[in-house]
Design an enzyme around this catalytic site. Structure first.
Site, PDB file in Angstrom:
ATOM      1  N   ASN A   1       0.830  -1.212   0.000  1.00  0.00           N
ATOM      2  CA  ASN A   1       0.000   0.000   0.000  1.00  0.00           C
ATOM      3  C   ASN A   1       0.865   1.263   0.000  1.00  0.00           C
ATOM      4  O   ASN A   1       0.380   2.351   0.306  1.00  0.00           O
ATOM      5  CB  ASN A   1      -0.925   0.011   1.224  1.00  0.00           C
ATOM      6  CG  ASN A   1      -1.839  -1.189   1.268  1.00  0.00           C
ATOM      7  OD1 ASN A   1      -2.385  -1.600   0.248  1.00  0.00           O
ATOM      8  ND2 ASN A   1      -1.998  -1.774   2.444  1.00  0.00           N
TER       9      ASN A   1
ATOM     10  N   HIS B   1     -14.146  -2.618   6.762  1.00  0.00           N
ATOM     11  CA  HIS B   1     -12.936  -3.278   7.239  1.00  0.00           C
ATOM     12  C   HIS B   1     -13.151  -4.000   8.570  1.00  0.00           C
ATOM     13  O   HIS B   1     -13.998  -3.613   9.377  1.00  0.00           O
ATOM     14  CB  HIS B   1     -11.825  -2.228   7.399  1.00  0.00           C
ATOM     15  CG  HIS B   1     -10.462  -2.803   7.560  1.00  0.00           C
ATOM     16  ND1 HIS B   1      -9.888  -3.006   8.799  1.00  0.00           N
ATOM     17  CD2 HIS B   1      -9.557  -3.221   6.647  1.00  0.00           C
ATOM     18  CE1 HIS B   1      -8.677  -3.528   8.629  1.00  0.00           C
ATOM     19  NE2 HIS B   1      -8.451  -3.662   7.342  1.00  0.00           N
TER      20      HIS B   1
ATOM     21  N   GLU C   1     -15.897   3.158   3.736  1.00  0.00           N
ATOM     22  CA  GLU C   1     -14.529   3.405   3.304  1.00  0.00           C
ATOM     23  C   GLU C   1     -14.573   4.286   2.063  1.00  0.00           C
ATOM     24  O   GLU C   1     -15.416   4.081   1.185  1.00  0.00           O
ATOM     25  CB  GLU C   1     -13.808   2.094   2.994  1.00  0.00           C
ATOM     26  CG  GLU C   1     -13.654   1.180   4.201  1.00  0.00           C
ATOM     27  CD  GLU C   1     -12.938  -0.120   3.869  1.00  0.00           C
ATOM     28  OE1 GLU C   1     -12.071  -0.117   2.969  1.00  0.00           O
ATOM     29  OE2 GLU C   1     -13.263  -1.144   4.493  1.00  0.00           O
TER      30      GLU C   1
ATOM     31  N   SER D   1     -10.662  -1.464   0.038  1.00  0.00           N
ATOM     32  CA  SER D   1      -9.305  -1.982  -0.098  1.00  0.00           C
ATOM     33  C   SER D   1      -9.208  -3.252  -0.924  1.00  0.00           C
ATOM     34  O   SER D   1      -8.132  -3.560  -1.446  1.00  0.00           O
ATOM     35  CB  SER D   1      -8.710  -2.239   1.285  1.00  0.00           C
ATOM     36  OG  SER D   1      -9.481  -3.189   1.998  1.00  0.00           O
TER      37      SER D   1
ATOM     38  N   ASP E   1     -13.478   6.144   6.335  1.00  0.00           N
ATOM     39  CA  ASP E   1     -12.121   5.615   6.438  1.00  0.00           C
ATOM     40  C   ASP E   1     -11.409   5.910   5.115  1.00  0.00           C
ATOM     41  O   ASP E   1     -11.691   5.307   4.089  1.00  0.00           O
ATOM     42  CB  ASP E   1     -12.166   4.107   6.711  1.00  0.00           C
ATOM     43  CG  ASP E   1     -10.792   3.527   6.988  1.00  0.00           C
ATOM     44  OD1 ASP E   1      -9.785   4.144   6.584  1.00  0.00           O
ATOM     45  OD2 ASP E   1     -10.721   2.438   7.595  1.00  0.00           O
TER      46      ASP E   1
ATOM     47  N   HIS F   1      -7.163   4.216   1.975  1.00  0.00           N
ATOM     48  CA  HIS F   1      -6.623   3.986   0.636  1.00  0.00           C
ATOM     49  C   HIS F   1      -6.876   5.161  -0.300  1.00  0.00           C
ATOM     50  O   HIS F   1      -6.588   5.063  -1.498  1.00  0.00           O
ATOM     51  CB  HIS F   1      -7.187   2.687   0.062  1.00  0.00           C
ATOM     52  CG  HIS F   1      -6.776   1.477   0.838  1.00  0.00           C
ATOM     53  ND1 HIS F   1      -5.616   0.784   0.582  1.00  0.00           N
ATOM     54  CD2 HIS F   1      -7.362   0.860   1.904  1.00  0.00           C
ATOM     55  CE1 HIS F   1      -5.498  -0.214   1.443  1.00  0.00           C
ATOM     56  NE2 HIS F   1      -6.546  -0.199   2.262  1.00  0.00           N
TER      57      HIS F   1
ATOM     58  N   LYS G   1       0.321   3.904   4.629  1.00  0.00           N
ATOM     59  CA  LYS G   1       0.104   3.549   3.221  1.00  0.00           C
ATOM     60  C   LYS G   1       0.770   4.608   2.355  1.00  0.00           C
ATOM     61  O   LYS G   1       1.985   4.658   2.277  1.00  0.00           O
ATOM     62  CB  LYS G   1      -1.387   3.371   2.970  1.00  0.00           C
ATOM     63  CG  LYS G   1      -1.978   2.214   3.794  1.00  0.00           C
ATOM     64  CD  LYS G   1      -3.444   2.033   3.584  1.00  0.00           C
ATOM     65  CE  LYS G   1      -3.972   0.795   4.314  1.00  0.00           C
ATOM     66  NZ  LYS G   1      -3.826   0.864   5.791  1.00  0.00           N
TER      67      LYS G   1
END
Length: 391
Positions: free
Chosen positions: A47, A134, A180, A184, A209, A212, A242
């Site tokens: 990541n 997640h 998110e 991910s 979140d 990413h 990340k």
């Protein structure tokens, strides 16, 4: 695979823990026994999207921080003697950068999500979470006091239905919508505009979140929620391990919620503070994004190239970001494809249930600045051949 025999002469510990041994043996029999392996091959699994983790810029920042006396360790929790000026400066700078009223630095994204959902939603509230949320959010909900219900992935109509049904059944508390920004394992984006409208209409809080998305999306890598992060009913989480190339996580939220985490968040209160040196590195990473967006631009050039080559060479389309899931179906085929690609020098991992839904095992191809365009083309050329060889 024989991981250990439950024979006290061969492994005395196995005889002391027969249930644990049986679980591990079962995992091995199902070819699901996890082991730690060294890094090898071209990076298509990390990541480290901006290639910062091993960069000269971060090495220089680390040496400069040490030279000015930044401690390596905190020595205690933030509420005791572990509160370093680097933590506080990072939090002030992060709040400004990400557009929130306040911020709190945590040891990692998992810890941060656990803190949010175990602490902030109260008894009588509802945490409404996306089906693909997640595991860290799920763990936080498990420790929390609020009711929890899921909604179909990225399905606004289903989310609204769940809220309506909950209210009709007598639910009177606050709704916390957990999503998110970039998922991910699927690499798709949350419809944040519509989710924000749903949160407003339901008197709820939107928790995004950005793990990413941070570093790649938004002006200077501020994330997909950058234009709503200032709102009093928004919490955004930015992980630092990340694209930012360090470790830790930043919870960005209204001050009242940050104060609640400091006063009632057990995973914050009773944990040794993150390394002040690491806080200094995150500060350096955020400063770098503000001073120079060329890394972000170059990352997107490689990502766009990967999308084009995936379509040209493999007929794979529909990708939205740096995460390219190649759905392969069966678990066995997925792991064999991954093994084939690893043997060719590409670090690509197979992802199976329960990490992803049953029947959707996949290769998770991650595009970072650690890999050049030419290697991306080589990988998709080889992937096409491997897919053809193992139908």
């Amino acid at each position: 695979m024989n991981i250990a025999a439950a024979d006290p002469t061969a492994d005395p510990a196995a005889a002391l823990f027969p249930r644990q041994q049986a679980l591990l043996t079962s995992l091995a029999d199902q070819d699901r026994y996890r082991r730690l392996i060294p890094r090898a091959g071209h990076d298509f699994s990390s990541n480290d999207y901006l290639g910062l983790a091993a960069s000269d810029e971060m090495r220089t920042a680390a040496m400069a921080a040490l030279q000015r006396g930044v401690p390596v360790g905190a020595g205690g929790s933030r509420l005791l003697r572990g509160n370093d000026s680097e933590h506080q400066q990072l939090e002030e700078e992060a709040a400004v950068f990400f557009g929130s009223e306040a911020a709190l630095f945590m040891g990692g994204g998992f810890n941060a999500n656990v803190a949010i959902f175990a602490t902030l939603p109260q008894r009588g509230d509802l945490v409404l979470y996306d089906d693909l949320i997640h595991a860290s959010v799920r763990e936080g909900m498990r420790l929390g006091r609020a009711e929890t219900q899921n909604f179909a992935h990225n399905d606004l109509a289903d989310a609204a239905r769940v809220i309506s049904d909950w209210r009709a059944a007598g639910g009177i508390g606050q709704v916390w919508i957990a999503v998110e920004a970039v998922y991910s394992m699927d690499g798709d984006l949350a419809p944040l505009t519509e989710l924000m409208a749903l949160a407003d209409a339901s008197g709820g809080v939107l928790v995004v979140d950005e793990a990413h998305a941070t570093g790649l999306f938004g002006p200077q890598g501020r994330g997909l929620a950058h234009d709503i992060a200032h709102r009093p009913n928004v919490i955004s989480l930015h992980t630092c391990g990340k694209a930012l190339g360090a470790s830790g996580a930043l919870i960005c939220a209204p001050k009242v919620l940050i104060d609640m985490l400091i006063n009632k968040g057990r995973i914050f209160i009773f944990a040794t503070a993150p390394s002040p040196l690491n806080a200094a590195l995150v500060r350096a990473s955020l400063a770098l994004l503000q001073q120079d967006t060329s890394r972000i631009d170059r990352a997107w050039e490689v990502i766009d190239h990967a999308h084009a080559e995936a379509a040209r060479l493999c007929g794979l389309t529909g990708f939205a970001c740096q995460i390219l899931p190649v759905i392969t179906g069966g678990d066995g085929r997925t792991m064999q494809l991954a093994s084939d690609l690893q043997a060719l020098g590409y670090d690509i991992r197979g992802i199976r249930p329960p990490t992803v839904p049953a029947g959707t095992s996949r290769l998770r191809v991650s595009i970072t600045l650690n890999t050049s365009k030419s290697v991306v083309t080589e990988m998709f050329t080889d992937l096409a051949q491997v897919l053809e060889r193992r139908p």
